[in-house]
Motif scaffolding. Sequence first.
Motif, PDB file in Angstrom:
ATOM      1  N   VAL A 160      -0.808  10.795   3.601  1.00  9.37           N
ATOM      2  CA  VAL A 160      -0.264  10.440   5.178  1.00  9.37           C
ATOM      3  C   VAL A 160      -0.522   8.796   5.222  1.00  9.37           C
ATOM      4  CG1 VAL A 160      -1.364  10.536   7.466  1.00  9.37           C
ATOM      5  CG2 VAL A 160      -1.801  12.247   5.676  1.00  9.37           C
ATOM      6  N   ASP A 161       0.526   8.500   5.685  1.00  6.92           N
ATOM      7  CA  ASP A 161       1.112   7.056   5.751  1.00  6.92           C
ATOM      8  C   ASP A 161       0.877   6.589   7.108  1.00  6.92           C
ATOM      9  OD1 ASP A 161       1.583   4.602   4.840  1.00  6.92           O
ATOM     10  OD2 ASP A 161       3.815   4.661   4.991  1.00  6.92           O
ATOM     11  N   GLU A 162       0.570   5.356   7.458  1.00  7.04           N
ATOM     12  CA  GLU A 162       0.550   5.179   8.950  1.00  7.04           C
ATOM     13  C   GLU A 162      -0.200   5.673   9.732  1.00  7.04           C
ATOM     14  OE1 GLU A 162       1.384   2.055   9.005  1.00  7.04           O
ATOM     15  OE2 GLU A 162       2.873   1.687   7.696  1.00  7.04           O
ATOM     16  N   LYS A 200       0.761  -1.229  -0.085  1.00  4.08           N
ATOM     17  CA  LYS A 200       0.211  -0.128   0.015  1.00  4.08           C
ATOM     18  C   LYS A 200       1.017   1.260  -0.079  1.00  4.08           C
ATOM     19  CE  LYS A 200      -2.209  -1.078   3.842  1.00  4.08           C
ATOM     20  NZ  LYS A 200      -1.770  -2.269   4.313  1.00  4.08           N
ATOM     21  N   SER A 201       1.832   1.332   0.869  1.00  3.25           N
ATOM     22  CA  SER A 201       2.609   2.626   0.917  1.00  3.25           C
ATOM     23  C   SER A 201       3.515   2.810  -0.291  1.00  3.25           C
ATOM     24  CB  SER A 201       3.754   2.360   2.197  1.00  3.25           C
ATOM     25  OG  SER A 201       2.912   2.270   3.577  1.00  3.25           O
ATOM     26  N   VAL A 202       4.185   1.725  -0.957  1.00  8.34           N
ATOM     27  CA  VAL A 202       4.877   1.906  -2.099  1.00  8.34           C
ATOM     28  C   VAL A 202       3.894   2.279  -3.334  1.00  8.34           C
ATOM     29  CG1 VAL A 202       5.946   0.510  -3.834  1.00  8.34           C
ATOM     30  CG2 VAL A 202       6.543  -0.022  -1.461  1.00  8.34           C
ATOM     31  N   LEU A 203       2.636   1.929  -3.385  1.00 10.82           N
ATOM     32  CA  LEU A 203       1.693   2.284  -4.356  1.00 10.82           C
ATOM     33  C   LEU A 203       1.484   3.776  -4.226  1.00 10.82           C
ATOM     34  CD1 LEU A 203      -0.518   2.143  -6.490  1.00 10.82           C
ATOM     35  CD2 LEU A 203      -2.259   1.620  -4.635  1.00 10.82           C
ATOM     36  N   LEU A 204       1.463   4.456  -2.993  1.00 14.53           N
ATOM     37  CA  LEU A 204       1.290   5.706  -2.866  1.00 14.53           C
ATOM     38  C   LEU A 204       2.567   6.591  -2.909  1.00 14.53           C
ATOM     39  CD1 LEU A 204      -0.913   7.974  -2.125  1.00 14.53           C
ATOM     40  CD2 LEU A 204      -0.287   7.388   0.225  1.00 14.53           C
ATOM     41  N   PHE A 205       3.405   6.317  -1.981  1.00 13.69           N
ATOM     42  CA  PHE A 205       4.712   7.143  -1.950  1.00 13.69           C
ATOM     43  C   PHE A 205       5.657   6.844  -3.114  1.00 13.69           C
ATOM     44  CE2 PHE A 205       2.819   7.930   2.047  1.00 13.69           C
ATOM     45  CZ  PHE A 205       3.130   8.913   2.580  1.00 13.69           C
ATOM     46  N   ASN A 206       5.591   5.997  -3.883  1.00 11.22           N
ATOM     47  CA  ASN A 206       6.524   5.718  -5.030  1.00 11.22           C
ATOM     48  C   ASN A 206       6.039   5.552  -6.379  1.00 11.22           C
ATOM     49  OD1 ASN A 206       7.688   3.912  -2.620  1.00 11.22           O
ATOM     50  ND2 ASN A 206       9.348   4.581  -3.757  1.00 11.22           N
ATOM     51  N   LEU A 207       4.817   4.817  -6.495  1.00 10.75           N
ATOM     52  CA  LEU A 207       4.203   4.763  -7.868  1.00 10.75           C
ATOM     53  C   LEU A 207       3.285   6.069  -8.107  1.00 10.75           C
ATOM     54  CD1 LEU A 207       3.266   1.083  -8.010  1.00 10.75           C
ATOM     55  CD2 LEU A 207       5.284   2.138  -8.939  1.00 10.75           C
ATOM     56  N   PHE A 208       2.606   6.440  -7.213  1.00 11.05           N
ATOM     57  CA  PHE A 208       1.882   7.431  -7.371  1.00 11.05           C
ATOM     58  C   PHE A 208       2.391   8.833  -7.418  1.00 11.05           C
ATOM     59  CE2 PHE A 208      -1.831  10.385  -6.068  1.00 11.05           C
ATOM     60  CZ  PHE A 208      -2.339  10.435  -7.402  1.00 11.05           C
ATOM     61  N   GLU A 249       5.105  10.399   6.781  1.00  8.91           N
ATOM     62  CA  GLU A 249       5.381   9.195   7.172  1.00  8.91           C
ATOM     63  C   GLU A 249       5.105   8.995   8.468  1.00  8.91           C
ATOM     64  OE1 GLU A 249       7.761   6.868   4.186  1.00  8.91           O
ATOM     65  OE2 GLU A 249       8.616   8.978   3.908  1.00  8.91           O
ATOM     66  N   LEU A 250       4.178   8.921   9.267  1.00  7.91           N
ATOM     67  CA  LEU A 250       4.072   8.949  10.658  1.00  7.91           C
ATOM     68  C   LEU A 250       4.534   7.810  11.509  1.00  7.91           C
ATOM     69  CD1 LEU A 250       0.142  10.018  10.856  1.00  7.91           C
ATOM     70  CD2 LEU A 250       2.245  11.421  10.721  1.00  7.91           C
ATOM     71  N   ASP A 251       5.101   6.851  10.883  1.00  8.62           N
ATOM     72  CA  ASP A 251       5.887   5.871  11.472  1.00  8.62           C
ATOM     73  C   ASP A 251       7.234   6.166  11.677  1.00  8.62           C
ATOM     74  OD1 ASP A 251       6.245   5.442   8.877  1.00  8.62           O
ATOM     75  OD2 ASP A 251       6.938   3.397   8.906  1.00  8.62           O
ATOM     76  N   GLN A 252       7.646   7.331  11.023  1.00 10.27           N
ATOM     77  CA  GLN A 252       9.002   7.749  11.098  1.00 10.27           C
ATOM     78  C   GLN A 252       9.218   8.752  12.190  1.00 10.27           C
ATOM     79  OE1 GLN A 252      11.565   6.600   8.803  1.00 10.27           O
ATOM     80  NE2 GLN A 252       9.931   5.118   8.120  1.00 10.27           N
ATOM     81  N   SER A 266      -2.301   0.437   8.883  1.00 10.70           N
ATOM     82  CA  SER A 266      -3.068  -0.499   9.729  1.00 10.70           C
ATOM     83  C   SER A 266      -2.049  -1.265  10.228  1.00 10.70           C
ATOM     84  CB  SER A 266      -3.429  -1.627   8.570  1.00 10.70           C
ATOM     85  OG  SER A 266      -2.739  -2.265   7.931  1.00 10.70           O
ATOM     86  N   ASN A 267      -2.670  -1.611  11.568  1.00  8.47           N
ATOM     87  CA  ASN A 267      -1.970  -2.670  12.596  1.00  8.47           C
ATOM     88  C   ASN A 267      -3.118  -3.163  13.408  1.00  8.47           C
ATOM     89  OD1 ASN A 267      -2.668  -0.644  14.272  1.00  8.47           O
ATOM     90  ND2 ASN A 267      -0.566   0.065  15.197  1.00  8.47           N
ATOM     91  N   SER A 268      -2.794  -3.618  14.626  1.00 14.51           N
ATOM     92  CA  SER A 268      -3.720  -4.362  15.400  1.00 14.51           C
ATOM     93  C   SER A 268      -4.643  -3.441  16.113  1.00 14.51           C
ATOM     94  CB  SER A 268      -2.891  -5.314  16.604  1.00 14.51           C
ATOM     95  OG  SER A 268      -2.249  -4.312  17.178  1.00 14.51           O
TER      96      SER A 268
END
Length: 334
Positions: free
Chosen positions: A91-93, A31-39, A57-60, A132-134
Amino acid sequence: MIQREFYLEHLIRSMWNGEIKVITGIRRCGKSVLLFNLFYNYLLKQDIADDHIIRLELDQRRYSKYRNPVTLCEYVESIVSDKHEKFFLFVDEVQFTIKVKDKDTSGIEVNIYDMLNELKAYENLDVYVTGSNSRMLSKDIATEFRGRATQIHVYPLSFAEFFSYVGGDKRDALGQYMLYGGMPRITALKDETDKKSYLKNLYDELYVKDIVERNRIEREDILNAILDYTASQIGSLTNPTNISNALTFMRNEKINSPLVSSYLSHAMDAFLIEMARRYDIKGKTYFNYPNKYYYTDIGLRNARLNYRQFDSGHIMETSFIMSLSGAAIPSILE
């Protein structure tokens, strides 16, 4: 990099449609690659200036302060407000955000959805989120926007996508795909042991733990038994009652149907498995049961069974169904 044209085209069609774009799917499917790289690369090729694509990238650690949704909203507003140019927000994560009390609303608690819906009102801002996560599945993220979002659901690689990257003999590639599936990371692993270890760790340390923690599963052993059973019965018609009866016999303890139904639902919410309902052509309606259950990725299914059951017919069926779910593909073997 694998060019995931089906999903990229969906994103392109959804640009500036007035809704928040939410990219959903099983964890680690790209999902992240699709948005942050390809798109992102697509936008650059359309002469969109890099400083007009706001990427968080909120996990960073360097973006950690934007886990406060009010801080995130104020930062984006400082860039796009009173501007005539168009901007994109990635906005990722998003699950890393927290709830806070907003001083501008008399201390009312706000969350990331409140802030993103506020940002959506800017006509010169197009918003995209993933994560996504638990604690927060990507399905939850889409649901929280209450009809104000476009969902782009991403699956692991179809065989067409897989073969476009690995190349070589098509039948050899199909054999690898049917054994190890289409999780994108698999294409970078050359050693068979590494592939098996990666899939097993994904299954045990990510997906099962997510389901257990999120849903406070008390009987993890029964959850695992259900996952084992559905893995061994892919492509076969069944229902929670049949599964509960089979597990009751195998485990020599009463496993009730509502518990099986609940645990199956949790696994489907995590996009680990999917249910295919039968359609009555004459009655033009769906049957309630029995149904078929498929693993979202056949490699995860095989890893679950430690590669013991290699039923090429059912594996082919699963691979084909999941590929069609994600993208229209040509004939697997010409």
